[in-house]
Design a protein around this motif. Structure first.
Motif, PDB file in Angstrom:
ATOM      1  N   GLY A 160       0.828  -1.238   0.050  1.00 37.25           N
ATOM      2  CA  GLY A 160       0.053   0.063  -0.153  1.00 37.25           C
ATOM      3  C   GLY A 160       0.964   1.243  -0.028  1.00 37.25           C
ATOM      4  N   ALA A 161       1.849   1.176   0.979  1.00 40.40           N
ATOM      5  CA  ALA A 161       2.687   2.385   0.898  1.00 40.40           C
ATOM      6  C   ALA A 161       3.342   2.694  -0.399  1.00 40.40           C
ATOM      7  N   ALA A 162       4.054   1.482  -0.871  1.00 44.49           N
ATOM      8  CA  ALA A 162       4.482   1.601  -2.369  1.00 44.49           C
ATOM      9  C   ALA A 162       3.800   2.321  -3.355  1.00 44.49           C
ATOM     10  N   ILE A 163       2.458   1.725  -3.231  1.00 45.23           N
ATOM     11  CA  ILE A 163       1.697   2.223  -4.186  1.00 45.23           C
ATOM     12  C   ILE A 163       1.458   3.754  -4.399  1.00 45.23           C
ATOM     13  N   LEU A 164       1.136   3.933  -3.123  1.00 46.59           N
ATOM     14  CA  LEU A 164       1.010   5.488  -2.497  1.00 46.59           C
ATOM     15  C   LEU A 164       2.162   6.222  -2.896  1.00 46.59           C
ATOM     16  N   GLY A 165       3.258   5.783  -2.754  1.00 49.86           N
ATOM     17  CA  GLY A 165       4.521   6.425  -3.123  1.00 49.86           C
ATOM     18  C   GLY A 165       4.852   6.594  -4.757  1.00 49.86           C
ATOM     19  N   ILE A 166       4.369   5.668  -5.425  1.00 49.57           N
ATOM     20  CA  ILE A 166       4.188   5.694  -6.817  1.00 49.57           C
ATOM     21  C   ILE A 166       3.247   6.786  -7.454  1.00 49.57           C
TER      22      ILE A 166
END
Length: 494
Positions: free
Chosen positions: A387-393
């Motif tokens: 979830g954090a990676a998707i938000l970061g992208i």
């Protein structure tokens, strides 16, 4: 001094949340408190025996007000006494509602009997009444008990039941939102709607019963799920974090366009403060006080935070829109001597970032804590990281695209995004205050329920949103007319 504003605002919000609607605790002995309060019950019995039901109701209302001040002491002394007194108070309210003298007198005498029993030490001392977190199954049982009182047309007990369900919602919302965002939104809407129906004069028992049935029907299938996947955990962070991300990205892109380096530091301070306070508050709620006991205060804090954030977003949206003219922006930069943001605006950027992250962050952490017992730790951590990676992208793409946009489209797009969030935060904030019982609810079947805009079928939340939209349209219309007049004037001079 400026850096202290964020914790000060949080403390004020927390105080408001905890104190609003909280009864004043009695300082004296609970048995003596009950003896003093019972004077009003005796007055009510005296009036009822003479056929003066209006006088009996006024005297009972005085007892009820006193009860709200002393109930915490009695609750701590004896859970059984507390429940018996509350139950008999409900019977008195019902009897006064149907205005039958014999039933009013009998109910008041029953209430006096349990009060006398407590005042004389007839109830055993117990460890105290403690509100524990409840399961979704137990939450549905609360709704079923409320439905029974609705069918009996017992307004007092039905209202108490739905208020208890609202306060306990915090215990189960994580389990619900992990399985269905739609059911989660519908539940929050219906809890407010049912309370409004039962508060009407006369109460709308038929529609309240129908809405409770509907809640039970769409919540029951969620009870059986006992295990969650990493994707369930990831979706919680993505769903809850996206709105806060939109606010932060809009602010970050703006300060990059303005060339103001200090702005980023203020925004990051707000983000980190919001995350930190969210985690601390969620841990306190989970491990020091129960979710059930904190439910009403959580709605109050979420409501006030949403309203304050909406006000700031409204100003930010207007300011961004006003800078969409390149000449205006260049003039603004020149006036500030390359310091594009004043100290006040720098502080407001940090506060706005804090409010957005804090509002969404607290719920996200509580959701994770709520589902922790039903998911493997490894899956929870993997889901969080995904979830954090998707938000970061998404954040990188938003900033990258934003910086590539020409000045005018950048300000126009930013102002629209921020204004949309203002509309949504307004609806969510007012709805949370309605859930806490601070703002009344006037339902209307003519208002659709649209989760994307946080549009709920109540006039109290819809009218402010309509005013915001109408105001925005009038401002755009006024600016267009003014711009056309300026062009015409310029052409005539040439």
């Amino acid at each position: 001094m400026g850096k202290k504003i964020i914790p000060i605002i949080f403390i004020l919000l927390l105080i408001m949340g905890i104190n609003v609607h909280n009864p004043v605790l009695a300082a004296g002995n609970s048995n003596e408190d009950m003896t003093r309060a019972e004077v009003y019950v005796n007055q009510a019995i005296d009036s009822a025996s003479k056929g003066d039901l209006s006088g009996a109701e006024k005297a009972y209302d005085q007892f009820n007000k006193t009860w709200r001040q002393i109930e915490e002491g009695i609750k701590a002394d004896s859970a059984t006494a507390y429940r018996d007194i509350e139950s008999n108070m409900g019977k008195v309210v019902y009897a006064l509602t149907i205005k039958k003298q014999d039933q009013v007198l009998a109910a008041l005498k029953d209430l006096k009997a349990v009060n006398d029993k407590f005042a004389s030490g007839g109830y055993p001392k117990e460890a105290g009444f403690k509100e524990e977190d409840i399961t979704l199954d137990e939450f549905i049982m609360l709704l079923q008990e409320t439905k029974k009182e609705v069918k009996k047309q017992n307004q007092h007990d039905a209202l108490e039941g739905i208020k208890k369900a609202s306060d306990s919602w915090l215990s189960v919302e994580g389990v619900v939102v992990a399985q269905s965002a739609t059911v989660y939104s519908d539940s929050e809407r219906d809890l407010v709607t049912i309370q409004a129906m039962l508060s009407d004069n006369p109460p709308n028992y038929k529609e309240a019963n129908k809405t409770i049935d509907n809640m039970i029907n769409y919540l029951t299938p969620l009870v059986n799920k006992s295990q969650y996947t990493y994707w369930d955990a990831a979706m919680i962070l993505i769903r809850e974090g996206l709105e806060a991300l939109l606010v932060v990205i809009a602010l970050m892109s703006f300060v990059k366009k303005s060339g103001e380096g200090k702005g980023k530091a203020w925004i990051w301070s707000g983000v980190l403060s919001g995350l930190g306070v969210s985690v601390i508050l969620a841990i306190i709620v989970k491990f020091i006080i129960s979710s059930g006991a904190f439910g009403n205060n959580n709605a109050l804090i979420g409501g006030w935070t949403g309203v304050f954030a909406a006000v700031m977003l409204l100003y930010m949206s207007y300011w961004l829109h006003s800078q969409s003219n390149i000449a205006d922006w260049n003039r603004y930069i020149r006036e500030k001597s390359q310091t594009a943001l004043t100290t006040g605006k720098l502080i407001s950027l940090g506060v706005l970032a804090f409010l957005a992250v804090f509002r969404e962050g607290t719920e996200t952490v509580l959701f994770y804590i709520g589902m922790a017992s039903q998911i493997k730790l490894q899956s929870l951590l993997i889901g969080f990281l995904i979830g954090a990676a998707i938000l970061g992208i998404l954040a990188y793409l938003m900033v990258y695209v934003g910086l590539k946009l020409p000045l005018r489209p950048f300000f126009m797009v930013s102002s629209i995004i921020v204004f949309y969030l203002c509309i949504k935060f307004t609806g969510m904030g007012i709805h949370s205050l309605q859930l806490a019982g601070l703002i009344p609810t006037t339902n209307s079947v003519s208002i659709p329920s649209i989760d994307f805009f946080a549009l709920y079928p109540s006039w109290e939340s819809t009218i402010p949103q309509m005013i915001l939209v109408l105001g925005a349209l009038l401002i755009i219309l006024f600016k267009n007319i003014k711009s056309k007049k300026l062009i015409t004037s310029t052409n005539n001079n040439i």
